[in-house]
Design a protein around this motif. Sequence first.
Motif, PDB file in Angstrom:
ATOM      1  N   VAL A   1      -3.640   5.113 -13.170  1.00 35.26           N
ATOM      2  CA  VAL A   1      -3.664   5.139 -12.137  1.00 35.26           C
ATOM      3  C   VAL A   1      -4.447   4.583 -11.831  1.00 35.26           C
ATOM      4  N   ASP A   2      -4.837   3.475 -11.468  1.00 32.70           N
ATOM      5  CA  ASP A   2      -6.847   3.517 -11.198  1.00 32.70           C
ATOM      6  C   ASP A   2      -6.997   2.945  -9.651  1.00 32.70           C
ATOM      7  N   ASP A   3      -7.397   2.798  -9.002  1.00 32.35           N
ATOM      8  CA  ASP A   3      -7.721   1.675  -8.041  1.00 32.35           C
ATOM      9  C   ASP A   3      -9.807   1.948  -7.764  1.00 32.35           C
ATOM     10  N   ALA A   4      -9.746   0.977  -6.142  1.00 38.86           N
ATOM     11  CA  ALA A   4     -10.964   0.587  -6.230  1.00 38.86           C
ATOM     12  C   ALA A   4     -11.806   2.390  -5.753  1.00 38.86           C
ATOM     13  N   GLY A   5     -11.168   3.136  -5.030  1.00 35.32           N
ATOM     14  CA  GLY A   5     -11.805   3.328  -3.934  1.00 35.32           C
ATOM     15  C   GLY A   5     -12.568   4.858  -4.519  1.00 35.32           C
TER      16      GLY A   5
ATOM     17  N   TYR B   1      -5.055   6.122   0.827  1.00 35.90           N
ATOM     18  CA  TYR B   1      -6.147   6.842   0.389  1.00 35.90           C
ATOM     19  C   TYR B   1      -7.401   5.644  -0.315  1.00 35.90           C
ATOM     20  N   GLY B   2      -6.583   5.312  -1.244  1.00 35.09           N
ATOM     21  CA  GLY B   2      -7.693   4.387  -2.235  1.00 35.09           C
ATOM     22  C   GLY B   2      -8.037   3.208  -1.655  1.00 35.09           C
ATOM     23  N   ARG B   3      -8.174   2.150  -2.211  1.00 28.26           N
ATOM     24  CA  ARG B   3      -8.853   0.594  -2.262  1.00 28.26           C
ATOM     25  C   ARG B   3      -8.161  -0.177  -3.046  1.00 28.26           C
ATOM     26  N   PRO B   4      -7.310  -1.340  -2.964  1.00 32.67           N
ATOM     27  CA  PRO B   4      -6.992  -1.969  -3.959  1.00 32.67           C
ATOM     28  C   PRO B   4      -7.791  -2.743  -4.712  1.00 32.67           C
ATOM     29  N   PRO B   5      -7.339  -2.742  -6.194  1.00 32.71           N
ATOM     30  CA  PRO B   5      -6.303  -2.881  -6.402  1.00 32.71           C
ATOM     31  C   PRO B   5      -5.350  -1.921  -6.948  1.00 32.71           C
ATOM     32  N   VAL B   6      -4.914  -1.582  -7.274  1.00 32.57           N
ATOM     33  CA  VAL B   6      -3.704  -0.322  -7.200  1.00 32.57           C
ATOM     34  C   VAL B   6      -3.301  -0.705  -9.068  1.00 32.57           C
ATOM     35  N   ARG B   7      -3.262  -0.420 -10.099  1.00 30.26           N
ATOM     36  CA  ARG B   7      -3.688  -0.886 -11.312  1.00 30.26           C
ATOM     37  C   ARG B   7      -2.525   0.311 -12.267  1.00 30.26           C
ATOM     38  N   VAL B   8      -1.563  -0.103 -12.855  1.00 29.15           N
ATOM     39  CA  VAL B   8      -0.419   0.768 -13.688  1.00 29.15           C
ATOM     40  C   VAL B   8      -0.471   0.408 -14.757  1.00 29.15           C
ATOM     41  N   ARG B   9      -0.978   1.692 -16.016  1.00 27.87           N
ATOM     42  CA  ARG B   9      -0.756   1.096 -16.802  1.00 27.87           C
ATOM     43  C   ARG B   9       0.593   2.208 -18.050  1.00 27.87           C
ATOM     44  N   VAL B  10       1.436   1.813 -19.318  1.00 25.28           N
ATOM     45  CA  VAL B  10       1.927   3.230 -19.490  1.00 25.28           C
ATOM     46  C   VAL B  10       1.870   2.526 -21.253  1.00 25.28           C
ATOM     47  N   TRP B  11       1.356   3.728 -21.521  1.00 28.36           N
ATOM     48  CA  TRP B  11       1.864   3.594 -23.035  1.00 28.36           C
ATOM     49  C   TRP B  11       3.068   4.047 -23.737  1.00 28.36           C
ATOM     50  N   ALA B  12       3.691   4.209 -24.860  1.00 26.89           N
ATOM     51  CA  ALA B  12       4.748   5.199 -24.838  1.00 26.89           C
ATOM     52  C   ALA B  12       4.502   5.352 -26.848  1.00 26.89           C
TER      53      ALA B  12
ATOM     54  N   THR C   1       8.227  10.557 -13.788  1.00 27.46           N
ATOM     55  CA  THR C   1       8.479   9.153 -12.471  1.00 27.46           C
ATOM     56  C   THR C   1       7.748   9.826 -11.264  1.00 27.46           C
ATOM     57  N   LEU C   2       8.400  10.963 -11.478  1.00 26.00           N
ATOM     58  CA  LEU C   2       7.827  12.293  -9.842  1.00 26.00           C
ATOM     59  C   LEU C   2       6.649  11.558  -9.625  1.00 26.00           C
ATOM     60  N   ALA C   3       6.205  12.481 -11.086  1.00 27.00           N
ATOM     61  CA  ALA C   3       3.969  11.906 -10.832  1.00 27.00           C
ATOM     62  C   ALA C   3       3.154  11.274 -10.230  1.00 27.00           C
ATOM     63  N   VAL C   4       3.838   9.118 -10.891  1.00 24.88           N
ATOM     64  CA  VAL C   4       4.068   8.154 -10.514  1.00 24.88           C
ATOM     65  C   VAL C   4       3.657   8.058  -9.963  1.00 24.88           C
ATOM     66  N   SER C   5       4.961   8.576  -9.495  1.00 16.69           N
ATOM     67  CA  SER C   5       5.396   7.701  -7.470  1.00 16.69           C
ATOM     68  C   SER C   5       4.402   8.426  -6.688  1.00 16.69           C
ATOM     69  N   GLU C   6       4.188   9.770  -7.138  1.00 16.48           N
ATOM     70  CA  GLU C   6       3.157  10.443  -6.183  1.00 16.48           C
ATOM     71  C   GLU C   6       1.268   9.900  -6.009  1.00 16.48           C
ATOM     72  N   ILE C   7       1.482   9.406  -7.179  1.00 16.06           N
ATOM     73  CA  ILE C   7      -0.562   9.113  -7.556  1.00 16.06           C
ATOM     74  C   ILE C   7      -0.277   7.735  -6.793  1.00 16.06           C
ATOM     75  N   VAL C   8       0.437   6.798  -6.977  1.00 19.35           N
ATOM     76  CA  VAL C   8       0.653   5.537  -6.512  1.00 19.35           C
ATOM     77  C   VAL C   8       0.428   5.591  -5.084  1.00 19.35           C
ATOM     78  N   ALA C   9       1.195   6.536  -4.438  1.00 22.24           N
ATOM     79  CA  ALA C   9       1.496   6.643  -3.121  1.00 22.24           C
ATOM     80  C   ALA C   9       0.451   6.846  -3.000  1.00 22.24           C
ATOM     81  N   ASN C  10      -0.489   7.800  -3.034  1.00 24.27           N
ATOM     82  CA  ASN C  10      -1.732   8.624  -3.098  1.00 24.27           C
ATOM     83  C   ASN C  10      -3.382   7.509  -2.844  1.00 24.27           C
ATOM     84  N   ALA C  11      -2.638   6.616  -3.967  1.00 27.37           N
ATOM     85  CA  ALA C  11      -3.828   5.296  -4.395  1.00 27.37           C
ATOM     86  C   ALA C  11      -3.567   4.187  -2.951  1.00 27.37           C
ATOM     87  N   HIS C  12      -2.762   3.626  -2.775  1.00 31.31           N
ATOM     88  CA  HIS C  12      -2.326   2.838  -1.880  1.00 31.31           C
ATOM     89  C   HIS C  12      -2.663   3.266  -0.300  1.00 31.31           C
TER      90      HIS C  12
END
Length: 315
Positions: free
Chosen positions: A261-265, A241-252, A228-239
């Motif tokens: 986590v992907d973005d258009a940047g 330094y990247g470009r929208p949309p920022v998309r998160v997908r989770v499998w378990a 959860t820490l890592a995801v938070s950091e990467i989503v923050a980076n995507a917003h």
Amino acid sequence: MRTGAGAGRSGYVHEAVCYDSDEHLLAVVVPFLLGGVAAGEPTLVSFGERNAALVAAALPPGCPVTFLTGGDVYARPAGAIRAYRTLLADHMVTGAAQIRIVGELGREQLGDSWDWWARYESAINYAYDEYPLWSMCAYDTRATPAAVLADVRRTHPTTAGPRERHTANAEYTGPETFLLENRPEAADPLQRHAPAADVADVAPDAARRIVRAVGEGRVGPAKLDDLTLAVSEIVANAHRYGRPPVRVRVWAADGRVVVTVDDAGPGPKDPFAGLLAAPSERSAGFGLWITHQVCDHVSLQRTPDGFALRMTVGG
């Protein structure tokens, strides 16, 4: 004064040993180690149990070669770089003119997670170049996939052979180029199914809640906290330094959670981002470095549509 392949040179001498028999391995490694001992250089072995025993038996009794223990140094590439840089700095403080190390990755690192270990082998050409290090990285050609051996030739400037032969690898590619290439990414088995969560334009705090809800009970609390820490950091980076949309997908599944986590940047410009410590918590690479510290596998992909990062915890 440096000896052997390091004589008259500064910085890191990084060689591969691609061997096809125990005799081949020993013919390269034993003279390398004995040469270091004879020169009074710190001389170390970081092998798995089998090859460590093989080398120890081939050395003279009482030979002052240090056998490193604790295989968890190779749990993650960024952690391995951090540990070895500390080790090398400690030897330099005591006046070492050259340090010799022979090491190997485990079989598990040569499989689906090879993409980030290939990045490790490339990055250390830069990360260790401030130290008078001469190292040999051993790969058993009988058990190493052909694609991995191709990367070995691209990430090691030279290959060491018996009778102290050192052959330049024509395929060698500098880390500034290699690390910005797309690594072949093996699809995680969980990704063959629809994700448990798939959200766009999500904020870091919401992403944390989603990952925790999906991962609860799938992996231990500590691993889930790390993810959860890592995801938070990467989503923050995507917003940021990247470009929208920022998309998160989770499998378990039981014992494993995968998040993308992907973005258009275009992704990070620094080829060493994630593998080397960021200069500060405010720098662009800090979140990626944290992610490389806590996740069990991190994969980066640049596509025509943008940048994607996959994080995995669990076996």
